[in-house]
Scaffold this motif. Structure first.
Motif, PDB file in Angstrom:
ATOM      1  N   ALA A  59      -6.842  -4.473 -16.837  1.00  0.00           N
ATOM      2  CA  ALA A  59      -7.052  -2.987 -16.253  1.00  0.00           C
ATOM      3  C   ALA A  59      -6.554  -3.229 -14.856  1.00  0.00           C
ATOM      4  O   ALA A  59      -6.523  -4.413 -14.123  1.00  0.00           O
ATOM      5  N   PRO A  60      -6.066  -2.228 -14.082  1.00  0.00           N
ATOM      6  CA  PRO A  60      -5.391  -2.289 -12.803  1.00  0.00           C
ATOM      7  C   PRO A  60      -6.644  -2.357 -11.699  1.00  0.00           C
ATOM      8  O   PRO A  60      -7.270  -1.563 -11.909  1.00  0.00           O
ATOM      9  N   PHE A  61      -6.501  -3.096 -10.639  1.00  0.00           N
ATOM     10  CA  PHE A  61      -7.062  -3.231  -9.493  1.00  0.00           C
ATOM     11  C   PHE A  61      -6.447  -3.208  -8.399  1.00  0.00           C
ATOM     12  O   PHE A  61      -6.235  -4.204  -7.629  1.00  0.00           O
ATOM     13  N   LYS A  62      -5.711  -2.204  -7.964  1.00  0.00           N
ATOM     14  CA  LYS A  62      -4.756  -2.027  -6.878  1.00  0.00           C
ATOM     15  C   LYS A  62      -5.395  -2.442  -5.480  1.00  0.00           C
ATOM     16  O   LYS A  62      -4.552  -2.562  -4.743  1.00  0.00           O
ATOM     17  N   THR A  65       5.644   1.297 -10.634  1.00  0.00           N
ATOM     18  CA  THR A  65       4.724   2.434 -10.622  1.00  0.00           C
ATOM     19  C   THR A  65       3.418   1.636 -11.443  1.00  0.00           C
ATOM     20  O   THR A  65       2.317   2.349 -11.420  1.00  0.00           O
ATOM     21  N   LYS A  66       3.512   0.602 -12.032  1.00  0.00           N
ATOM     22  CA  LYS A  66       2.450   0.107 -13.035  1.00  0.00           C
ATOM     23  C   LYS A  66       2.024  -1.209 -12.287  1.00  0.00           C
ATOM     24  O   LYS A  66       1.256  -2.157 -13.340  1.00  0.00           O
ATOM     25  N   VAL A  67       2.298  -1.644 -11.393  1.00  0.00           N
ATOM     26  CA  VAL A  67       1.809  -2.974 -10.631  1.00  0.00           C
ATOM     27  C   VAL A  67       0.127  -2.852 -10.781  1.00  0.00           C
ATOM     28  O   VAL A  67      -0.623  -2.007 -10.238  1.00  0.00           O
ATOM     29  N   LYS A  97      11.233  -8.268  -7.250  1.00  0.00           N
ATOM     30  CA  LYS A  97      10.788  -7.847  -6.001  1.00  0.00           C
ATOM     31  C   LYS A  97       9.482  -7.277  -5.457  1.00  0.00           C
ATOM     32  O   LYS A  97       9.093  -7.610  -4.567  1.00  0.00           O
ATOM     33  N   GLN A  98       9.018  -6.754  -6.391  1.00  0.00           N
ATOM     34  CA  GLN A  98       7.450  -6.632  -6.466  1.00  0.00           C
ATOM     35  C   GLN A  98       6.455  -7.563  -6.363  1.00  0.00           C
ATOM     36  O   GLN A  98       5.617  -7.514  -5.576  1.00  0.00           O
ATOM     37  N   LEU A  99       6.893  -8.581  -6.957  1.00  0.00           N
ATOM     38  CA  LEU A  99       6.100 -10.016  -6.819  1.00  0.00           C
ATOM     39  C   LEU A  99       6.376 -10.715  -5.426  1.00  0.00           C
ATOM     40  O   LEU A  99       5.495 -10.893  -4.733  1.00  0.00           O
ATOM     41  N   MET A 100       7.800 -10.597  -4.917  1.00  0.00           N
ATOM     42  CA  MET A 100       8.012 -11.266  -3.732  1.00  0.00           C
ATOM     43  C   MET A 100       7.492 -10.534  -2.587  1.00  0.00           C
ATOM     44  O   MET A 100       6.946 -11.313  -1.615  1.00  0.00           O
ATOM     45  N   ARG A 101       7.263  -9.235  -2.637  1.00  0.00           N
ATOM     46  CA  ARG A 101       6.720  -8.561  -1.617  1.00  0.00           C
ATOM     47  C   ARG A 101       5.120  -9.037  -1.340  1.00  0.00           C
ATOM     48  O   ARG A 101       4.733  -8.869  -0.276  1.00  0.00           O
TER      49      ARG A 101
END
Length: 176
Positions: free
Chosen positions: A38-41, A67-69, A95-99
């Protein structure tokens, strides 16, 4: 924080510490990398993984679609052994990981502690594979890498003794 571990890392962690010790370090949830999560943003993620292509693939899936990180702004990645160069390049391309990435480190504990002075390499291949092989085979390389992590963890530089007429021992000693 959430701790995400693959199957191998879970064995290593379970052999070393208990769940209470993990929770004392402000980790609220431990999840399996191999399972749907489950996501925990709003929470940071700590990944402890083995440096295999399968684990790297699963890690990258968590950050494939912006959109689904699944997790928040901080990600820490710890590998049980050396991460191959091609895997590092794959991580860099996300890119999402590097940020979000705050740390990427090798912790070199690719073995299981069974007792105070006993460990196992956690290799389940048949014994015959160690003898029916070519010199420098993947099995020998894996054994040598795991032995290096044991020695590095113990801060030991061992003397290696073996029967010189044994091809298996000679090959493994030279790799090690």
């Amino acid at each position: 924080k959430i701790l995400i571990v693959d199957e191998t890392a879970m064995k290593v962690i379970s052999a070393a510490v208990g769940m209470y010790d993990i929770m004392e370090r402000k980790v609220t949830l431990v999840e399996s990398l191999e399972k749907k999560r489950a996501p925990f943003k709003d929470m940071g993620a700590i990944y402890i993984i083995s440096p295999t292509s399968g684990s790297i693939d699963l890690l990258l899936e968590d950050f494939a679609d912006k959109t689904k990180v699944l997790y928040g702004a901080t990600v820490f990645i710890y590998s049980l052994g050396a991460i191959p160069g091609h895997a590092i390049e794959r991580l860099k391309k996300s890119k999402q990981l590097m940020r979000r990435l705050k740390a990427l480190s090798e912790i070199n504990v690719d073995f299981l502690v069974k007792e105070q002075r006993a460990y196992v390499l956690d290799m389940h291949q048949p014994f015959s594979r160690y003898y029916l092989r070519n010199q420098g085979s993947p099995v020998e390389i894996t054994i040598a890498e795991k032995l290096v992590t044991v020695c590095a963890t113990l801060n030991e530089y061992p003397y290696i003794r073996y029967k010189q007429t044994s091809g298996v021992c000679s090959s493994l000693a030279s790799l090690f």
